[in-house]
Design a protein around this motif. Structure first.
Motif, PDB file in Angstrom:
ATOM      1  N   TYR A 279       1.629  -4.854 -11.048  1.00 49.78           N
ATOM      2  CA  TYR A 279       2.740  -4.076 -11.587  1.00 49.78           C
ATOM      3  C   TYR A 279       4.078  -4.727 -11.221  1.00 49.78           C
ATOM      4  N   LEU A 280       4.187  -5.194  -9.983  1.00 54.06           N
ATOM      5  CA  LEU A 280       5.440  -5.806  -9.524  1.00 54.06           C
ATOM      6  C   LEU A 280       5.774  -7.082 -10.290  1.00 54.06           C
ATOM      7  N   THR A 281       4.761  -7.845 -10.651  1.00 57.70           N
ATOM      8  CA  THR A 281       5.011  -9.134 -11.309  1.00 57.70           C
ATOM      9  C   THR A 281       5.026  -9.043 -12.837  1.00 57.70           C
ATOM     10  N   GLU A 282       4.466  -7.972 -13.397  1.00 58.16           N
ATOM     11  CA  GLU A 282       4.322  -7.905 -14.851  1.00 58.16           C
ATOM     12  C   GLU A 282       5.129  -6.788 -15.508  1.00 58.16           C
ATOM     13  N   SER A 283       5.351  -5.682 -14.791  1.00 56.20           N
ATOM     14  CA  SER A 283       5.947  -4.516 -15.444  1.00 56.20           C
ATOM     15  C   SER A 283       7.232  -4.020 -14.794  1.00 56.20           C
ATOM     16  N   PHE A 284       7.379  -4.233 -13.508  1.00 53.22           N
ATOM     17  CA  PHE A 284       8.518  -3.676 -12.777  1.00 53.22           C
ATOM     18  C   PHE A 284       9.768  -4.509 -13.012  1.00 53.22           C
ATOM     19  N   ASP A 285      10.856  -3.825 -13.361  1.00 59.44           N
ATOM     20  CA  ASP A 285      12.132  -4.514 -13.551  1.00 59.44           C
ATOM     21  C   ASP A 285      12.782  -4.688 -12.182  1.00 59.44           C
ATOM     22  N   SER A 286      12.439  -5.778 -11.521  1.00 61.12           N
ATOM     23  CA  SER A 286      12.865  -5.975 -10.136  1.00 61.12           C
ATOM     24  C   SER A 286      14.267  -6.541 -10.019  1.00 61.12           C
ATOM     25  N   GLY A 287      14.805  -7.050 -11.115  1.00 64.08           N
ATOM     26  CA  GLY A 287      16.111  -7.690 -11.040  1.00 64.08           C
ATOM     27  C   GLY A 287      16.048  -8.870 -10.091  1.00 64.08           C
ATOM     28  N   GLU A 288      16.958  -8.925  -9.116  1.00 69.27           N
ATOM     29  CA  GLU A 288      16.958  -9.999  -8.125  1.00 69.27           C
ATOM     30  C   GLU A 288      16.515  -9.483  -6.759  1.00 69.27           C
ATOM     31  N   ARG A 289      15.697  -8.450  -6.768  1.00 70.00           N
ATOM     32  CA  ARG A 289      15.246  -7.860  -5.508  1.00 70.00           C
ATOM     33  C   ARG A 289      14.285  -8.777  -4.753  1.00 70.00           C
ATOM     34  N   ASN A 290      14.352  -8.673  -3.427  1.00 70.38           N
ATOM     35  CA  ASN A 290      13.317  -9.230  -2.566  1.00 70.38           C
ATOM     36  C   ASN A 290      12.300  -8.125  -2.297  1.00 70.38           C
ATOM     37  N   ILE A 291      11.022  -8.477  -2.379  1.00 66.96           N
ATOM     38  CA  ILE A 291       9.968  -7.486  -2.143  1.00 66.96           C
ATOM     39  C   ILE A 291       8.903  -8.108  -1.251  1.00 66.96           C
ATOM     40  N   PHE A 292       8.600  -7.429  -0.164  1.00 64.82           N
ATOM     41  CA  PHE A 292       7.506  -7.845   0.724  1.00 64.82           C
ATOM     42  C   PHE A 292       6.527  -6.689   0.832  1.00 64.82           C
ATOM     43  N   MET A 293       5.236  -6.989   0.679  1.00 67.48           N
ATOM     44  CA  MET A 293       4.207  -5.956   0.771  1.00 67.48           C
ATOM     45  C   MET A 293       3.128  -6.396   1.750  1.00 67.48           C
ATOM     46  N   LEU A 294       2.768  -5.484   2.632  1.00 60.94           N
ATOM     47  CA  LEU A 294       1.657  -5.691   3.562  1.00 60.94           C
ATOM     48  C   LEU A 294       0.644  -4.585   3.348  1.00 60.94           C
ATOM     49  N   ALA A 295      -0.603  -4.969   3.102  1.00 60.55           N
ATOM     50  CA  ALA A 295      -1.679  -3.992   2.922  1.00 60.55           C
ATOM     51  C   ALA A 295      -2.764  -4.252   3.947  1.00 60.55           C
ATOM     52  N   GLY A 296      -3.432  -3.187   4.346  1.00 60.07           N
ATOM     53  CA  GLY A 296      -4.505  -3.350   5.314  1.00 60.07           C
ATOM     54  C   GLY A 296      -5.160  -2.031   5.661  1.00 60.07           C
ATOM     55  N   LEU A 297      -5.954  -2.070   6.702  1.00 58.26           N
ATOM     56  CA  LEU A 297      -6.745  -0.911   7.117  1.00 58.26           C
ATOM     57  C   LEU A 297      -6.122  -0.281   8.356  1.00 58.26           C
ATOM     58  N   THR A 298      -5.866   1.018   8.281  1.00 53.73           N
ATOM     59  CA  THR A 298      -5.389   1.758   9.441  1.00 53.73           C
ATOM     60  C   THR A 298      -6.578   2.356  10.176  1.00 53.73           C
ATOM     61  N   LEU A 299      -6.634   2.148  11.490  1.00 50.94           N
ATOM     62  CA  LEU A 299      -7.660   2.751  12.330  1.00 50.94           C
ATOM     63  C   LEU A 299      -7.054   3.964  13.020  1.00 50.94           C
ATOM     64  N   ASP A 300      -7.640   5.126  12.800  1.00 47.69           N
ATOM     65  CA  ASP A 300      -7.162   6.356  13.417  1.00 47.69           C
ATOM     66  C   ASP A 300      -7.898   6.586  14.732  1.00 47.69           C
ATOM     67  N   HIS A 301      -7.215   6.338  15.852  1.00 50.92           N
ATOM     68  CA  HIS A 301      -7.796   6.600  17.161  1.00 50.92           C
ATOM     69  C   HIS A 301      -7.692   8.082  17.503  1.00 50.92           C
ATOM     70  N   SER A 302      -6.725   8.743  16.909  1.00 49.00           N
ATOM     71  CA  SER A 302      -6.553  10.184  16.985  1.00 49.00           C
ATOM     72  C   SER A 302      -5.689  10.565  15.797  1.00 49.00           C
ATOM     73  N   ILE A 303      -5.336  11.849  15.676  1.00 51.25           N
ATOM     74  CA  ILE A 303      -4.459  12.230  14.568  1.00 51.25           C
ATOM     75  C   ILE A 303      -3.029  11.795  14.830  1.00 51.25           C
ATOM     76  N   LYS A 304      -2.746  11.283  16.043  1.00 51.27           N
ATOM     77  CA  LYS A 304      -1.407  10.820  16.374  1.00 51.27           C
ATOM     78  C   LYS A 304      -1.318   9.307  16.561  1.00 51.27           C
ATOM     79  N   LYS A 305      -2.393   8.686  17.003  1.00 45.79           N
ATOM     80  CA  LYS A 305      -2.347   7.256  17.325  1.00 45.79           C
ATOM     81  C   LYS A 305      -3.131   6.432  16.308  1.00 45.79           C
TER      82      LYS A 305
END
Length: 357
Positions: A279-305
């Motif tokens: 979507y970011l490269t084909e459809s989004f009108d980003s103009g001259e914006r810088n965009i950084f995306m990090l994706a991954g897996l969150t491990l829930d050690h508790s509902i707070k940590k």
């Protein structure tokens, strides 16, 4: 050749604490000249994700904009609204699981003390398919007799048409990949065949222990030997239906994993990451914006940590979509580890503009 998700061992990286991770992200984006930076998240709307979201906003000194839905489904079009709230964008997202593992499922303790699967939505979606696979891997049996290894396949799989589609999932066997030639005879529940030589060669070590006493085929029933069917409604925008449609083609990979819950989470993150990147490269009108995306897996050690495992990265500078860079797990971890850990100049209370008593 069908597309397949990244190998499990590539995605199974060490997890990192949130504040150092967000600090490295802040150093990276500051060093790249990001300005007017709006932090954005897509994640499951679970209470266990809320402190993570707050800390991300704290490091960037701005409350985060939300793109996600339950199950860590993403709605890329929400970026249009986000673009009115900031200039450059730093996006964090992905699925989550409980850090306590039992029988391939991640668990977390809720506020009332009950221990439950987490992410519950991914778990509920996975279970019917996991049951079908366990049933088939138990009912299909192997034994050794004069002439070599034999396989007995129950009639329920032999009589099932691969073109049948129902409202509930069904498992179908790729019979030609399991057997060689015509049936040798009838058995109590099905028919007996010679075992496919390619399968016998692929699992020769495990099959060396098979005797004349029938045993379940177990994990030898791999992703090449079966598939699922179900009637999927592409017009249904319910989160469960959207999530199932997104991961459906990869469910054999999920159910054959030693840790199917995590594999489901990883595949969902992989699918949603590339959906947003497209979507970011084909459809989004980003103009001259810088965009950084990090994706991954969150491990829930508790509902707070929580801790976080970086798995995918995307970096687009000044809106130049054709020069956008993609990073796999080891590459994005390496890039982040090169950065200093930024330390916020404000306390969390100052960030939240709360005057302590």
């Amino acid at each position: 050749m069908p597309i397949s998700p990244p190998f499990e061992n590539l995605l199974d990286q060490p997890s990192t604490e949130l504040m150092p991770l967000f600090g490295r992200m802040r150093s990276l984006t500051d060093g790249a000249g990001f300005s007017g930076t709006l932090p954005v998240v897509w994640q499951c709307s679970d209470e266990s994700q809320k402190i993570k979201k707050s800390l991300f906003g704290y490091v960037y000194d701005c409350p985060v904009f939300n793109l996600g839905r339950v199950g860590a489904l993403i709605d890329p079009t929400r970026l249009i609204s986000a673009s009115h709230h900031g200039r450059d964008l730093v996006i964090l997202g992905g699925s989550h699981i409980g850090a306590e593992k039992e029988d391939g499922v991640g668990y977390v303790e809720r506020v009332h003390g009950k221990v439950a699967p987490c992410c519950g939505m991914l778990h509920r979606l996975m279970i019917p398919y996991l049951i079908l696979y366990h049933r088939a891997s138990t009912l299909v049996t192997l034994f050794h007799s004069p002439g070599g290894l034999k396989i007995e396949i129950p009639y329920k799989y032999l009589l099932r048409k691969g073109t049948d589609v129902h409202d509930h999932p069904h498992l179908h066997l790729n019979i030609e990949r399991l057997v060689e030639g015509d049936a040798l005879g009838d058995a109590s529940q099905g028919k007996v065949y010679r075992l496919n030589p390619e399968l016998a060669k692929r699992y020769q070590h495990a099959l060396s222990a098979v005797t004349d006493k029938p045993v379940s085929i177990g994990k030898i029933l791999d992703t090449s030997t079966f598939y699922f069917t179900k009637r999927l409604n592409s017009a249904n925008h319910d989160p469960v239906a959207l999530l199932e449609a997104s991961v459906f083609d990869f469910l054999p990979d999920v159910v054959t994993s030693e840790f199917p819950h995590r594999r489901m989470a990883d595949i969902n993150t992989w699918r949603q990451f590339h959906k947003l990147a497209a979507y970011l490269t084909e459809s989004f009108d980003s103009g001259e914006r810088n965009i950084f995306m990090l994706a991954g897996l969150t491990l829930d050690h508790s509902i707070k940590k929580n801790t976080f495992i970086p798995q995918f990265g995307f970096w687009m500078q000044e809106g130049r979509a054709l020069q956008a860079r993609y990073y796999n797990a080891t590459e994005i971890i390496g890039l982040l580890e090169e950065q200093k850990v930024y330390t916020p100049t404000k306390t969390f209370m100052q960030y939240a503009e709360i005057d302590p008593l």
